[in-house]
Write an enzyme that holds these catalytic residues in place. Sequence first.
Site, PDB file in Angstrom:
ATOM      1  N   HIS A 128     -20.399  -9.515 -16.459  1.00 25.51           N
ATOM      2  CA  HIS A 128     -19.076  -9.127 -16.935  1.00 25.51           C
ATOM      3  C   HIS A 128     -18.644  -9.997 -18.118  1.00 25.51           C
ATOM      4  CE1 HIS A 128     -14.979  -7.764 -16.999  1.00 25.51           C
ATOM      5  NE2 HIS A 128     -14.497  -8.933 -16.627  1.00 25.51           N
ATOM      6  N   HIS A 159     -12.059   3.825  -9.068  1.00 20.50           N
ATOM      7  CA  HIS A 159     -10.664   4.160  -8.817  1.00 20.50           C
ATOM      8  C   HIS A 159      -9.765   3.586  -9.905  1.00 20.50           C
ATOM      9  CE1 HIS A 159      -7.524   5.656  -6.222  1.00 20.50           C
ATOM     10  NE2 HIS A 159      -6.906   4.484  -6.233  1.00 20.50           N
ATOM     11  N   GLU A 178       0.823  -1.217   0.000  1.00 18.04           N
ATOM     12  CA  GLU A 178       0.000   0.000   0.000  1.00 18.04           C
ATOM     13  C   GLU A 178       0.852   1.260   0.000  1.00 18.04           C
ATOM     14  OE1 GLU A 178      -3.131   2.836   0.436  1.00 18.04           O
ATOM     15  OE2 GLU A 178      -2.948   0.839  -0.470  1.00 18.04           O
TER      16      GLU A 178
END
Length: 331
Positions: free
Chosen positions: A236, A121, A57
Amino acid sequence: MQQRVKQLANWSAIGMFLILIMGALVTKTDSGRGCGDDWPLCNGKFIPAYTISSFIEYSHRLVVGVVTLLLMATIILVFRYVKRKDAKLFVTGAVLFTIIQAIMGAMAVNSPQSATILALHFGLSLLAFACTLLLALVFTKWGGYASPYGLEAISEKKLPLSFGNLKSTAQPVKSGSITGGFRIMVWGTAVFCYVVVYLGAFVRHSESSGGCAGWPLCNGQIIPEISGATGIVFTHRVAALLLFICILTLFLISKKSTDYSDRWVQGSKWTLILVLTQIISGAIVTWAIGDELLYLLTGMIHAVIIACLFGMLSYLCVLTFYYDKRDTSKI
């Protein structure tokens, strides 16, 4: 100075690609909370204690910071030394999307976000990468579509890639023409690709990856029960199939209507190759569920391919603005 601007543009594109891949790694390894609820610090520290999740991260945050500085330097030099309007548009878009996605990343850390918001994002990172890629191409023969001498003059190295050539405003290219319908098809395919990407990101963030066991069947059925995780994954898959059909149609029209050496044919050919590779990688991701390391590796490859696919479609979208609009007999 031209060389410096070109280098910054190239490094910005590489850096944005790295951000995209590292963001996918953060999601795949569930490292989004690796720094707790702190931002920009990590667990209250500038240099956090070493754990795998905090390292992933914090590395992602660090790269975002470095690339943002690169982009700020690039936008200053582009606006000062490059006269092409498209270059200014690309670098502005890159900076804007990078800032927005950084803000969204900070919000995701400070307050939990829904899967619907988190999926955006990755999409914003993809748009930022596309902008930096297009900016980097401006300084190559592939970005010669804005030259008053035409695309082929620069691609065949009849003219130097100097700032003298880069100062010209975009003008129609004589080597090929397109209709309004074909232009809409190219842009529609790119937009639909973005939708497919969003659905894929939503699958990950909603933890629905296991909704369809097996491939190409879903839980042993052609059409499964459309609900919950199964419905999300199946949607999807159907969207990915439709995207393949759109790109195949784009390639066939391009090949039939222009010479095979034309950039339309080459570009649509590579989008077809990439979408086929993307579908295959998606199947392997499904088969790899249960093997943690293989699932992570195939998932990262999946993210790399979609970045390349969207980048190629973005390039085709830009080309639609510069091909001669007066002769519409070929396509």
